[in-house]
Design an enzyme around this catalytic site. Sequence first.
Site, PDB file in Angstrom:
ATOM      1  N   ASP A  44      -1.628  -0.254   6.017  1.00 37.43           N
ATOM      2  CA  ASP A  44      -1.914   0.346   7.321  1.00 37.43           C
ATOM      3  C   ASP A  44      -3.387   0.311   7.690  1.00 37.43           C
ATOM      4  O   ASP A  44      -3.747   0.702   8.796  1.00 37.43           O
ATOM      5  CB  ASP A  44      -1.461   1.814   7.333  1.00 37.43           C
ATOM      6  CG  ASP A  44      -2.301   2.654   6.385  1.00 37.43           C
ATOM      7  OD1 ASP A  44      -2.222   2.430   5.156  1.00 37.43           O
ATOM      8  OD2 ASP A  44      -3.075   3.508   6.860  1.00 37.43           O
ATOM      9  N   ASP A 102       0.844  -1.192   0.000  1.00 39.85           N
ATOM     10  CA  ASP A 102       0.000   0.000   0.000  1.00 39.85           C
ATOM     11  C   ASP A 102       0.887   1.254   0.000  1.00 39.85           C
ATOM     12  O   ASP A 102       2.074   1.197   0.334  1.00 39.85           O
ATOM     13  CB  ASP A 102      -0.890  -0.030   1.250  1.00 39.85           C
ATOM     14  CG  ASP A 102      -1.734   1.212   1.392  1.00 39.85           C
ATOM     15  OD1 ASP A 102      -2.475   1.536   0.452  1.00 39.85           O
ATOM     16  OD2 ASP A 102      -1.637   1.879   2.441  1.00 39.85           O
ATOM     17  N   ASP A 140      -0.455   5.221   0.710  1.00 37.47           N
ATOM     18  CA  ASP A 140      -0.766   6.254   1.703  1.00 37.47           C
ATOM     19  C   ASP A 140      -0.960   5.622   3.079  1.00 37.47           C
ATOM     20  O   ASP A 140      -1.814   4.758   3.272  1.00 37.47           O
ATOM     21  CB  ASP A 140      -2.031   7.022   1.297  1.00 37.47           C
ATOM     22  CG  ASP A 140      -2.025   8.443   1.833  1.00 37.47           C
ATOM     23  OD1 ASP A 140      -1.401   8.678   2.886  1.00 37.47           O
ATOM     24  OD2 ASP A 140      -2.615   9.329   1.196  1.00 37.47           O
ATOM     25  N   LYS A 177      -9.418  -1.919  -3.219  1.00 42.21           N
ATOM     26  CA  LYS A 177      -9.470  -2.535  -1.887  1.00 42.21           C
ATOM     27  C   LYS A 177     -10.648  -1.989  -1.078  1.00 42.21           C
ATOM     28  O   LYS A 177     -10.900  -0.798  -1.153  1.00 42.21           O
ATOM     29  CB  LYS A 177      -8.143  -2.242  -1.155  1.00 42.21           C
ATOM     30  CG  LYS A 177      -6.915  -2.814  -1.863  1.00 42.21           C
ATOM     31  CD  LYS A 177      -5.627  -2.469  -1.157  1.00 42.21           C
ATOM     32  CE  LYS A 177      -5.115  -1.089  -1.505  1.00 42.21           C
ATOM     33  NZ  LYS A 177      -3.783  -0.802  -0.948  1.00 42.21           N
TER      34      LYS A 177
END
Length: 268
Positions: free
Chosen positions: A208, A13, A15, A184
Amino acid sequence: MNANGRTTAFLIDLDGTMYAGNTPIPHAAAFVDRLRELALPFLFVTNNSSRTPEAVASHLREMGIAAEPGEVVTSSQATARYVLERGRGRRVYAIGEDGLKRALAEAGLELVEDEPDFVVQGIDRDFSYRKLEAAVRFIAAGAEYVLTNPDRLLPSDGKLVPGAGAISGSIREALWVEPTVIGKPSDRIMRFALERLSADADVWAVGDNPATDIGAGVAAGLRTALVLTGIATPDNAAEAIAAAGVTPDLVCGSLLELLERLKLGRQG
């Protein structure tokens, strides 16, 4: 190689994992550098539909994280593939920004303002009532509604801003219709990325956000690692995992810890 004699690979991922807005996450550059040193396959996988892979790679490099456009998978690219493979027409009414429109056009789809086969929607910071009205009219007439990603809020330099999912809310409420979601936590974007990865490997989804990053990894049957550097933090991790309803294989405070837990860190 891991204990099973297979290569370890990563879908990473961005951000909250690699950066927060314009600030790199601690150890992000070192994490990527280490994967390169070990020749481990990886791709950056982002729900962001607004940027092209070239723009994403440039943004990473500006923060000292080595990246090439071919290492970036966006929800726009996965969306374009989905629309192309549906085989029900190539006319698309796009609500979105440059990254989405370029991905659709590069896939050979026709961007139109009337009588589309699909309404494709991502984040659009110029969203208007006119666009909402057009989307509702086209979907009611039979166009398939496709959503690049369902993120309602996005972190941006210390604040939260509305995402593609927030715009989608107005369309869904108008018609009581649910879109086909590509990004996602759908496994569609992960399966698209796995095709691009082309590696016989044990693949880890790293991110995250338990709901999106870990949810998508679980949906795609991958190993999952939650890093507590973005949406999930040391203070809220247990609550965030419970709310998401999925359990990561690993929970790590940082990307450096992830390397160490997977025995990929430098020895000595």
